[in-house]
Design a protein around this motif. Structure first.
Motif, mmCIF file in Angstrom:
data_model
loop_
_atom_site.group_PDB
_atom_site.id
_atom_site.type_symbol
_atom_site.label_atom_id
_atom_site.label_comp_id
_atom_site.label_asym_id
_atom_site.label_seq_id
_atom_site.Cartn_x
_atom_site.Cartn_y
_atom_site.Cartn_z
ATOM 1 N N VAL A 60 -9.659 5.053 4.956
ATOM 2 C CA VAL A 60 -10.875 4.044 4.944
ATOM 3 C C VAL A 60 -12.290 4.492 3.457
ATOM 4 C CG1 VAL A 60 -13.171 4.112 6.263
ATOM 5 C CG2 VAL A 60 -10.829 4.540 7.281
ATOM 6 N N VAL A 61 -12.863 3.678 3.333
ATOM 7 C CA VAL A 61 -14.418 4.140 1.869
ATOM 8 C C VAL A 61 -14.802 3.362 2.293
ATOM 9 C CG1 VAL A 61 -11.796 4.503 0.602
ATOM 10 C CG2 VAL A 61 -12.820 2.271 0.610
ATOM 11 N N SER A 62 -15.915 4.231 1.334
ATOM 12 C CA SER A 62 -17.682 4.077 2.325
ATOM 13 C C SER A 62 -18.529 3.788 0.350
ATOM 14 C CB SER A 62 -18.231 4.894 3.187
ATOM 15 O OG SER A 62 -19.820 3.888 2.943
ATOM 16 N N PRO A 63 -17.952 3.395 -0.242
ATOM 17 C CA PRO A 63 -18.596 3.096 -1.489
ATOM 18 C C PRO A 63 -20.133 3.298 -2.119
ATOM 19 C CG PRO A 63 -17.713 1.134 -1.445
ATOM 20 C CD PRO A 63 -17.612 1.070 -0.118
ATOM 21 N N ARG A 64 -21.051 4.128 -2.403
ATOM 22 C CA ARG A 64 -22.195 4.496 -3.192
ATOM 23 C C ARG A 64 -23.071 3.448 -4.081
ATOM 24 N NH1 ARG A 64 -18.824 9.050 -5.750
ATOM 25 N NH2 ARG A 64 -18.685 10.894 -3.834
ATOM 26 N N THR A 65 -22.148 2.426 -4.695
ATOM 27 C CA THR A 65 -23.125 1.818 -5.685
ATOM 28 C C THR A 65 -22.319 0.304 -5.172
ATOM 29 O OG1 THR A 65 -22.132 2.316 -7.251
ATOM 30 C CG2 THR A 65 -23.928 3.876 -6.707
ATOM 31 N N PRO A 66 -23.072 -0.796 -6.111
ATOM 32 C CA PRO A 66 -22.185 -1.629 -6.329
ATOM 33 C C PRO A 66 -20.739 -1.523 -7.153
ATOM 34 C CG PRO A 66 -24.197 -2.258 -6.394
ATOM 35 C CD PRO A 66 -24.294 -1.376 -6.133
ATOM 36 N N LYS A 67 -20.768 -0.494 -8.549
ATOM 37 C CA LYS A 67 -19.937 -0.520 -8.939
ATOM 38 C C LYS A 67 -18.780 0.213 -8.800
ATOM 39 C CE LYS A 67 -19.221 2.359 -13.520
ATOM 40 N NZ LYS A 67 -17.805 3.080 -12.652
ATOM 41 N N GLU A 68 -18.952 0.792 -7.492
ATOM 42 C CA GLU A 68 -18.212 1.751 -6.454
ATOM 43 C C GLU A 68 -17.766 0.903 -5.428
ATOM 44 O OE1 GLU A 68 -18.014 6.716 -6.744
ATOM 45 O OE2 GLU A 68 -18.183 5.485 -4.757
ATOM 46 N N THR A 69 -18.100 -0.101 -5.107
ATOM 47 C CA THR A 69 -17.333 -1.704 -4.702
ATOM 48 C C THR A 69 -16.479 -2.415 -5.412
ATOM 49 O OG1 THR A 69 -19.132 -3.534 -4.796
ATOM 50 C CG2 THR A 69 -19.744 -1.663 -3.570
ATOM 51 N N PHE A 70 -16.571 -2.173 -6.350
ATOM 52 C CA PHE A 70 -15.339 -2.949 -7.230
ATOM 53 C C PHE A 70 -14.132 -1.848 -7.091
ATOM 54 C CE2 PHE A 70 -13.277 -3.765 -10.787
ATOM 55 C CZ PHE A 70 -13.113 -4.553 -10.830
ATOM 56 N N GLU A 71 -14.608 -0.886 -7.605
ATOM 57 C CA GLU A 71 -13.706 0.409 -8.018
ATOM 58 C C GLU A 71 -12.991 0.512 -6.519
ATOM 59 O OE1 GLU A 71 -15.676 1.695 -11.554
ATOM 60 O OE2 GLU A 71 -15.484 2.834 -9.609
ATOM 61 N N LEU A 72 -12.916 0.793 -5.313
ATOM 62 C CA LEU A 72 -12.759 1.360 -4.224
ATOM 63 C C LEU A 72 -11.912 0.111 -3.524
ATOM 64 C CD1 LEU A 72 -15.584 3.797 -3.159
ATOM 65 C CD2 LEU A 72 -13.124 4.480 -4.074
ATOM 66 N N THR A 73 -12.614 -1.267 -3.869
ATOM 67 C CA THR A 73 -12.012 -2.378 -3.471
ATOM 68 C C THR A 73 -10.702 -2.743 -4.122
ATOM 69 O OG1 THR A 73 -13.750 -3.354 -2.682
ATOM 70 C CG2 THR A 73 -11.903 -5.023 -2.876
ATOM 71 N N GLU A 74 -10.535 -2.323 -5.080
ATOM 72 C CA GLU A 74 -9.068 -2.445 -6.120
ATOM 73 C C GLU A 74 -8.230 -1.235 -5.749
ATOM 74 O OE1 GLU A 74 -8.367 -3.521 -10.539
ATOM 75 O OE2 GLU A 74 -9.625 -2.217 -10.237
ATOM 76 N N LYS A 75 -8.768 -0.198 -4.942
ATOM 77 C CA LYS A 75 -7.698 0.959 -4.694
ATOM 78 C C LYS A 75 -7.210 1.012 -3.601
ATOM 79 C CE LYS A 75 -7.907 5.787 -4.724
ATOM 80 N NZ LYS A 75 -8.525 7.484 -4.990
ATOM 81 N N ALA A 76 -7.859 0.200 -2.582
ATOM 82 C CA ALA A 76 -7.732 -0.315 -1.498
ATOM 83 C C ALA A 76 -6.484 -0.592 -1.255
ATOM 84 C CB ALA A 76 -8.662 0.173 -0.058
ATOM 85 N N PHE A 77 -6.368 -1.443 -1.963
ATOM 86 C CA PHE A 77 -5.381 -2.571 -1.854
ATOM 87 C C PHE A 77 -4.077 -2.286 -2.276
ATOM 88 C CE2 PHE A 77 -8.041 -5.935 -2.218
ATOM 89 C CZ PHE A 77 -7.865 -7.088 -0.452
ATOM 90 N N TYR A 78 -4.407 -1.477 -3.608
ATOM 91 C CA TYR A 78 -3.270 -0.057 -4.101
ATOM 92 C C TYR A 78 -2.469 1.160 -2.771
ATOM 93 C CZ TYR A 78 -1.635 3.657 -6.652
ATOM 94 O OH TYR A 78 -0.361 4.313 -7.642
ATOM 95 N N ILE A 79 -3.605 1.478 -2.563
ATOM 96 C CA ILE A 79 -3.903 2.534 -0.928
ATOM 97 C C ILE A 79 -2.934 1.733 -0.189
ATOM 98 C CG2 ILE A 79 -4.033 3.664 0.243
ATOM 99 C CD1 ILE A 79 -4.283 5.824 -1.962
ATOM 100 N N ALA A 80 -3.320 0.476 0.502
ATOM 101 C CA ALA A 80 -2.398 -0.338 1.484
ATOM 102 C C ALA A 80 -1.247 -0.640 1.018
ATOM 103 C CB ALA A 80 -2.845 -1.414 1.867
ATOM 104 N N ASP A 81 -0.553 -0.819 -0.205
ATOM 105 C CA ASP A 81 0.504 -1.145 -0.628
ATOM 106 C C ASP A 81 1.430 -0.398 -0.866
ATOM 107 O OD1 ASP A 81 0.712 -3.955 -0.633
ATOM 108 O OD2 ASP A 81 0.504 -4.272 -2.811
ATOM 109 N N LYS A 82 0.460 0.963 -1.269
ATOM 110 C CA LYS A 82 1.579 1.931 -1.883
ATOM 111 C C LYS A 82 2.057 2.784 -0.612
ATOM 112 C CE LYS A 82 1.685 6.652 -4.585
ATOM 113 N NZ LYS A 82 1.380 6.928 -5.764
ATOM 114 N N TYR A 83 1.123 3.011 0.463
ATOM 115 C CA TYR A 83 1.809 3.503 2.030
ATOM 116 C C TYR A 83 1.814 2.941 3.041
ATOM 117 C CZ TYR A 83 0.182 7.791 -1.096
ATOM 118 O OH TYR A 83 0.503 8.619 -1.558
#
Length: 556
Positions: free
Chosen positions: A326-349
């Motif tokens: 579960v992620v909760s971004p701080r800024t619009p910049k993090e919404t981009f970066e953590l959305t990318e990471k969320a897909f990666y984590i979902a796939d990897k695990y």
């Protein structure tokens, strides 16, 4: 730090959103740093609509509650905003309207009136009163007129008469020469972007290779859905508006099972309907990426206001025990970066990844540095398999090889408990091994986490926060020597080693909820004692609200 807060107020249907966007973008393109937010009722026409713009010479990530200039097109919204006036506030209103004046205030307010409607009518478009106001404000900030002129031409492209009238209204607004003092703000060329949380999340999904989205519209999560729909053809994304949230989540599980990176978007009420789907993804070990854009609850709550009320619900989503991220971004910049990471984590695990946004984050635009795209997040962790393939093979790290149906491997999947080959089983020893296998993923997942943001942890008071409260907490702490903070954007799981740094310190969580949900979660992992100050009136947390609240509680 120098800043100036502008508010445009009126009713829904008066074009305030369009003009607010033009004003913010014009100021940004002229070299200012911008942060915006919106306050509006859940209706198409009428009710309150307030578009606030904070102008500064360096990036800010929260709104100051009190504004310095308000341009009001409605008497009722002027009155509703009186709590945010201060002694230096300037009110501008239409002299042709039955509006409030300085006699209606208990404190000194500079009130200016201009015949916006008459000026717009003379320009050839009576509805362009807000464009006249736009010109007046931009002239005040010495913004080059060609900047808003170009925006008007883009907005009304193909409607030459409307463009002509609005450009004339803009010129007459510039000619008003408002006699208002503003602080000297540095204007400079920069390489920043102006982005809101909706755009950041949508762009992050596109960058991650999302090819399928299913959703049922629910404010404030609908924005991500419509953003991807507007970019669907360009990026070859299939977007499906499902008949309900249950269908949406199961469609997305199906898309991921077939090998496509897939996303479902909703708000808290819709997420509640998706619980069986969350557990289905967990049992079948199918990657599932979800967006929950929070709003005040329970039930329908306040559809157009903000909150941080879904954290514990999301962390404990789905029946049974299984890992999730579960992620909760701080800024619009993090919404981009953590959305990318969320897909990666979902796939990897092969687990559910949940992105917790808020109404404030998705609707607010901020000046940001370019988000960082990571090629490693495009890894899919998919194998071709062979005749000996076992979908749920027990491995040392708990992650089984994932193959896609239709290839060399036979992929057996069922919502019941199963053995390594995917066959349904009632064998209780196998059941225990499968639970162990799934939960083993948590060890690797903890190693994927970034450290929380930390500042001045030696201070007498350390604030604890999560998500988009960071901008306000950071601004407040930076203004004092006696306050520090620790702030999370990856909110589950939590690395318990933070206990060593925080043990024995005076801690207080600042959250957009009543009970202190993150404080509860952090305490359950670390055993730390954490006080709580919460905001739950539907408005975003701000630095001056934090100061007032901590003083009221006797903490500073």
């Amino acid at each position: 730090m120098k800043d100036y807060v502008i508010a445009l107020s009126g009713e829904a249907g008066q074009g305030l959103n369009t003009i607010g966007d033009m004003l913010a973008l014009s100021l940004f393109r002229n070299g200012y740093c911008i942060f915006t937010d919106k306050s509006y009722h859940s209706r198409i026409r009428g009710g309150e609509y307030v578009y606030r713009i904070r102008v500064s010479d360096s990036p800010l990530y929260s709104m100051r509650q009190e504004f310095d200039l308000i341009v009001s097109l409605s008497k009722s919204t002027t009155i509703s905003q009186l709590q945010y006036f201060h002694d230096g506030t300037t009110l501008i209103y239409d002299s042709d309207s039955n509006h409030v004046n300085s006699k209606d205030f208990d404190f000194e307010v500079k009130a200016l009136n201009f015949p916006f409607r008459s000026i717009a009518k003379d320009a050839g478009e009576p509805r362009a009163q807000n464009v006249v106001a736009l010109g007046g404000i931009l002239g005040l900030f010495k913004v080059k007129r060609e900047i808003p002129s170009k925006l008007i031409e883009e907005t009304f492209s193909g409607k030459e008469e409307i463009i002509k009238a609005n450009l004339e209204a803009l010129k007459r607004g510039y000619d008003l020469s408002l006699s208002i003092e503003i602080p000297p703000l540095d204007v400079q060329e920069h390489n920043y972007y102006l982005m809101n949380g909706t755009e950041g999340t949508g762009l992050g999904a596109i960058a991650a290779g999302c090819k399928f989205l299913a959703a049922y519209p629910m404010t404030p999560g609908t924005g991500v859905m419509t953003f991807l729909a507007s970019n669907a053809e360009r990026h070859r994304i299939v977007v499906e508006q499902a008949e309900d949230e249950i269908a949406a989540v199961n469609m997305v599980i199906g898309g991921a099972f077939a090998g496509a990176r897939s996303l479902v978007t909703t708000s808290g009420g819709g997420f509640a309907l998706m619980q069986e789907g969350v557990s289905l993804a967990a049992m079948t070990e199918t990657p599932l990426v979800m967006v929950d854009a929070q709003r005040p609850a329970p039930a329908t709550g306040l559809p157009t206001r903000t909150a941080q009320e879904d954290l514990l619900f999301v962390v404990n989503a789905g029946h049974g025990e299984f890992p999730k991220y579960v992620v909760s971004p701080r800024t619009p910049k993090e919404t981009f970066e953590l959305t990318e990471k969320a897909f990666y984590i979902a796939d990897k695990y092969q687990i559910p990844s949940i992105i917790l946004l808020t109404e404030s984050l998705v609707d607010s635009s901020a000046t940001i540095e370019a988000p960082i795209h990571k090629e490693e997040f495009l890894q899919r962790f998919i194998t071709e398999g062979n005749e000996e393939y076992r979908r749920y093979e027990i491995t040392e790290n708990g992650i089984s090889p994932r193959a896609i149906p239709g290839g060399k491997a036979t992929v057996r999947v069922d919502s019941d408990e199963h053995d390594e080959a995917g066959y349904i089983t009632e064998d209780l020893e196998i059941r225990s091994k499968m639970v162990d296998k799934r939960m083993k993923k948590m060890e690797g997942l903890l190693g994927e986490l970034s450290a929380p943001a930390k500042f001045n942890l030696d201070a007498p008071l350390v604030l604890v926060g999560w998500g988009d409260s960071w901008g306000a907490i950071d601004e407040f702490a930076m203004s004092r020597k006696d306050v520090g903070y620790v702030h999370y954007s990856e909110v589950f799981p939590i690395d318990q080693s933070i206990r060593e740094e925080l043990e024995g310190k005076k801690l207080c969580s600042i959250e957009g909820n009543y009970t202190g949900q993150f404080a509860t979660l952090l305490r359950s992992v670390t055993g730390l004692q954490i006080d709580h100050v919460g905001r739950y009136d539907g408005r975003p947390i701000s630095a001056n609200w934090i100061e007032k609240s901590l003083k009221k509680e006797g903490m500073i």
